[in-house]
Design an enzyme around this catalytic site. Structure first.
Site, PDB file in Angstrom:
ATOM      1  N   SER A 438       0.814  -1.210   0.000  1.00  0.00           N
ATOM      2  CA  SER A 438       0.000   0.000   0.000  1.00  0.00           C
ATOM      3  C   SER A 438       0.852   1.267   0.000  1.00  0.00           C
ATOM      4  CB  SER A 438      -0.949  -0.003   1.199  1.00  0.00           C
ATOM      5  OG  SER A 438      -1.974  -0.954   0.988  1.00  0.00           O
ATOM      6  N   ASN A 565      -6.153  -7.616  -2.932  1.00  0.00           N
ATOM      7  CA  ASN A 565      -5.799  -8.083  -1.594  1.00  0.00           C
ATOM      8  C   ASN A 565      -4.783  -7.262  -0.822  1.00  0.00           C
ATOM      9  OD1 ASN A 565      -7.374 -10.615  -1.638  1.00  0.00           O
ATOM     10  ND2 ASN A 565      -5.994 -11.095  -3.324  1.00  0.00           N
ATOM     11  N   TYR A 566      -4.036  -6.402  -1.502  1.00  0.00           N
ATOM     12  CA  TYR A 566      -2.943  -5.732  -0.809  1.00  0.00           C
ATOM     13  C   TYR A 566      -3.013  -4.211  -0.811  1.00  0.00           C
ATOM     14  CZ  TYR A 566      -0.656 -10.200  -0.359  1.00  0.00           C
ATOM     15  OH  TYR A 566      -0.361 -11.485  -0.015  1.00  0.00           O
ATOM     16  N   LEU A 567      -3.736  -3.644  -1.750  1.00  0.00           N
ATOM     17  CA  LEU A 567      -3.726  -2.188  -1.858  1.00  0.00           C
ATOM     18  C   LEU A 567      -4.930  -1.588  -1.156  1.00  0.00           C
ATOM     19  CD1 LEU A 567      -2.608  -2.000  -5.566  1.00  0.00           C
ATOM     20  CD2 LEU A 567      -1.227  -1.805  -3.500  1.00  0.00           C
TER      21      LEU A 567
END
Length: 608
Positions: A438, A565-567
């Site tokens: 992120s 899933n990650y940002l």
DNA sequence: CTATCGACTTGTTAATATCGGA
DNA sequence: TCCGATATTAACAAGTCGATAG
């Protein structure tokens, strides 16, 4: 909270009753209908993120659903479709035939040539045979499935050739199934279920070098299913003549149904869609944890750098592993049972054979080369210069070890996570991946976005920022089979557009000359028209060129996983708002549903 | 302390739907 | 309107991580 939930549940039921009396009451007044519509819209736009969360560890108060949809029963092959053993046709019993069709359908796949796959398949197939079949069929190499294979190919061809009406009918049936089984009521709201269909039987295909590939994944029956719902709900009914394995009322978990799968003996679940409150809250919370890490990451980094000097081996190993997790976004790396799964590793389970040390490489010092198979047997390959202390520590860890020995022999994920928990509440190894992904997006967006770029150019910048993250997380993909061709097609389009452009420019020039000569209104208009045309084509050309760049750069990179899933979605939403980019350019419909909370709450000045 | 289980997230790939140009 | 390319969705495997039992 409890009261509130119950009250809402009641409201919902009233709503349902409304539906029931609708046919009877033809003269139903308009106000009621409109009121209902408004209510429905309100339901769709329910902002769970503006409500309080449960603080007692419970996940819901009320849960009602209709249970899973089972795989259709096996339909025996028509008699004309033959299986041959040793050159002679052999009619199989239904159970044996069903398993044979699983194999026959995969004949074109590389899997069916692999030794382990064939061995596992044959072993499990024989279990389904009658004793007569078992004594006859003793060698897979003498089995000929090609007639069956052709039959299935013809079937799928026929499916493609179906008329519009037939296709429509199937679509409607699917929609009906979705409407009936695809939703549940959780607390006061109707929510979409993620996977309401039970996985059909088939042959297990692991990823990578999986020791269990080819094994029979057995059919799941109602007797295998545990139902989870609330006591005071209308319970799902098992199909006629069957029973559920169990019905329980556990509101400490989020799943609606579960069963134990026979390959690994692990449990599978039916859970809600990512757009649901229960998934969304968790997702939001995940990013909040990562943001808390942002506040103390400097302290933690100083700490692990200090720990590289510790007298204790276990602390040094812990510190070096954490450095890798932080710097390279490696996964934690739990131990796995040997022989049960493909041989893959993460950080804590790295072995000596997975790294190479180079005191000097080209013009760099202290280079570590990583080469291992990670999750899903995706290769991780990276050469990276590290700090001298890390390098010296690694040399120390490698002393007197065999290639297959653990690099971090005094460390595992449990030890590491316990340590992390002490450094920050809720901190685990995977939080670093979320945090670094992120923060990288945010920083890259800042760096790459030019205020006077056009929208397509800005989106290219967004994708580049996203790409930086995907590379960090090692989200690679095999270049699509049609990549070269599609690239060529795009180039052809660009060339054509270029020709169009020069033609349009010529026309503009001519129109200008014409206008100069005649000075009349008509020619003036013509110039304007041509000017517009040139402008339009220029824009189109630019768009195509941006598209080509984007595609080329994306050849071996998969953006989806990091985006999903990650940002932290609020970073993307804020960026869109700041630059006046429609959110649809960044997120498709499903993604907008999943990230509705972020789209609603993030302003243009949001900082991760 | 280790092994195992249970619940949940993260991941790729195959199937299907949709799009856009001939 | 058809067809191939591209985008989306479904399917399901494979991780993470905490809890618990031995």
């Amino acid at each position: 909270h409890d009261k509130k939930a119950k009250k809402r549940k009641h409201e919902y039921e009233e709503d349902e009753e409304d539906e029931d009396i609708k046919p009877k009451k033809k003269t139903k007044d308009k106000k009621v209908t409109e009121g209902k519509k408004a209510k429905k819209e309100e339901e769709e736009k329910w902002k769970w993120w503006e409500e309080e969360r449960y603080t007692d560890g419970s996940k819901w108060r009320f849960l009602e659903h209709k249970g899973p949809v089972f795989a259709p029963p096996y339909e025996p092959l028509p008699d004309k479709v033959k299986f041959y053993y040793d050159g002679k046709p052999l009619k199989l019993s239904a159970p044996a035939e069903e398993v044979a069709t699983f194999f026959a359908k995969m004949l074109d796949h590389e899997y069916t040539t692999k030794d382990i796959f064939r061995k596992n398949f044959f072993k499990d197939w024989r279990k389904e045979m009658t004793s007569e079949e078992k004594s006859k069929i003793t060698d897979l190499n003498k089995c000929n499935f090609s007639d069956m294979n052709e039959y299935f190919k013809a079937q799928s061809e026929a499916r493609k050739q179906m008329s519009k009406e037939e296709k429509q009918k199937i679509k409607e049936e699917n929609e009906r199934l979705l409407q009936e089984y695809g939703f549940c009521i959780m607390d006061n709201h109707k929510e979409r279920i993620g996977n309401f269909r039970i996985e059909p039987p088939g042959l297990f295909r692991g990823r990578g070098d999986h020791p269990k590939m080819g094994m029979l994944k057995r059919r799941i029956r109602p007797e295998d299913i545990i139902i989870n719902c609330s006591k005071d709900s209308k319970h799902p009914k098992p199909p006629p003549g069957t029973k559920w394995k169990e019905v329980r009322y556990d509101n400490k978990v989020t799943w609606l149904a579960s069963w134990t799968e026979n390959i690994q003996g692990s449990i599978k679940y039916i859970m809600l869609n990512p757009s649901s409150r229960i998934k969304g809250e968790k997702d939001w919370q995940k990013y909040e944890t990562a943001r808390r890490l942002k506040k103390c990451v400097d302290r933690i980094r100083n700490q692990y750098r200090d720990d590289w000097k510790s007298k204790e081996m276990r602390i040094r190993q812990r510190a070096v592993a954490l450095y890798f997790i932080d710097k390279l976004a490696l996964r934690a790396g739990n131990e796995k049972e040997e022989g049960e799964t493909a041989d893959t590793v993460g950080c804590c389970s790295l072995r000596v054979e997975h790294i190479k040390l180079y005191p000097k490489m080209d013009d760099q010092e202290y280079v570590v080369e990583f080469d291992f198979l990670g999750k899903d047997s995706i290769r991780y390959y990276n050469k990276i210069p590290v700090e001298k202390r890390v390098f010296k520590n690694l040399q120390l860890f490698l002393e007197n070890k065999q290639p297959e020995d653990d690099l971090f022999d005094r460390l595992n994920t449990s030890i590491l996570n316990k340590h992390l928990q002490e450094l920050m509440d809720g901190l685990t190894a995977k939080v670093f991946r979320t945090y670094n992904a992120s923060i990288t997006l945010q920083q890259q967006l800042k760096e790459l976005t030019c205020s006077d770029d056009s929208i397509p150019a800005k989106i290219l910048s967004y994708n580049r920022a996203n790409r930086a993250v995907a590379i960090l997380c090692n989200h690679q993909r095999a270049p699509p089979k049609t990549f070269e061709k599609s690239m060529q097609n795009l180039q052809t389009k660009i060339d054509e557009k270029q020709n169009q452009l020069s033609a349009a420019r010529k026309q503009l020039k001519a129109a200008k000359a014409d206008h100069k000569a005649s000075h009349d209104d008509k020619s003036k208009k013509a110039v304007e028209v041509k000017r517009k045309a040139v402008q339009r084509i220029e824009e189109q050309l630019m768009k195509l060129q941006v598209q080509a760049t984007d595609r080329e750069e994306n050849k071996q990179i998969a953006l989806g996983t990091s985006k999903l899933n990650y940002l932290d979605p609020r970073i993307s939403v804020a960026w869109c708002k700041k630059w006046d980019i429609p959110i649809e350019k960044i997120y498709n419909k499903t993604q907008r549903e999943k990230f509705a909370w972020a789209i609603d709450m993030a302003e243009k000045d949001y900082e991760f």
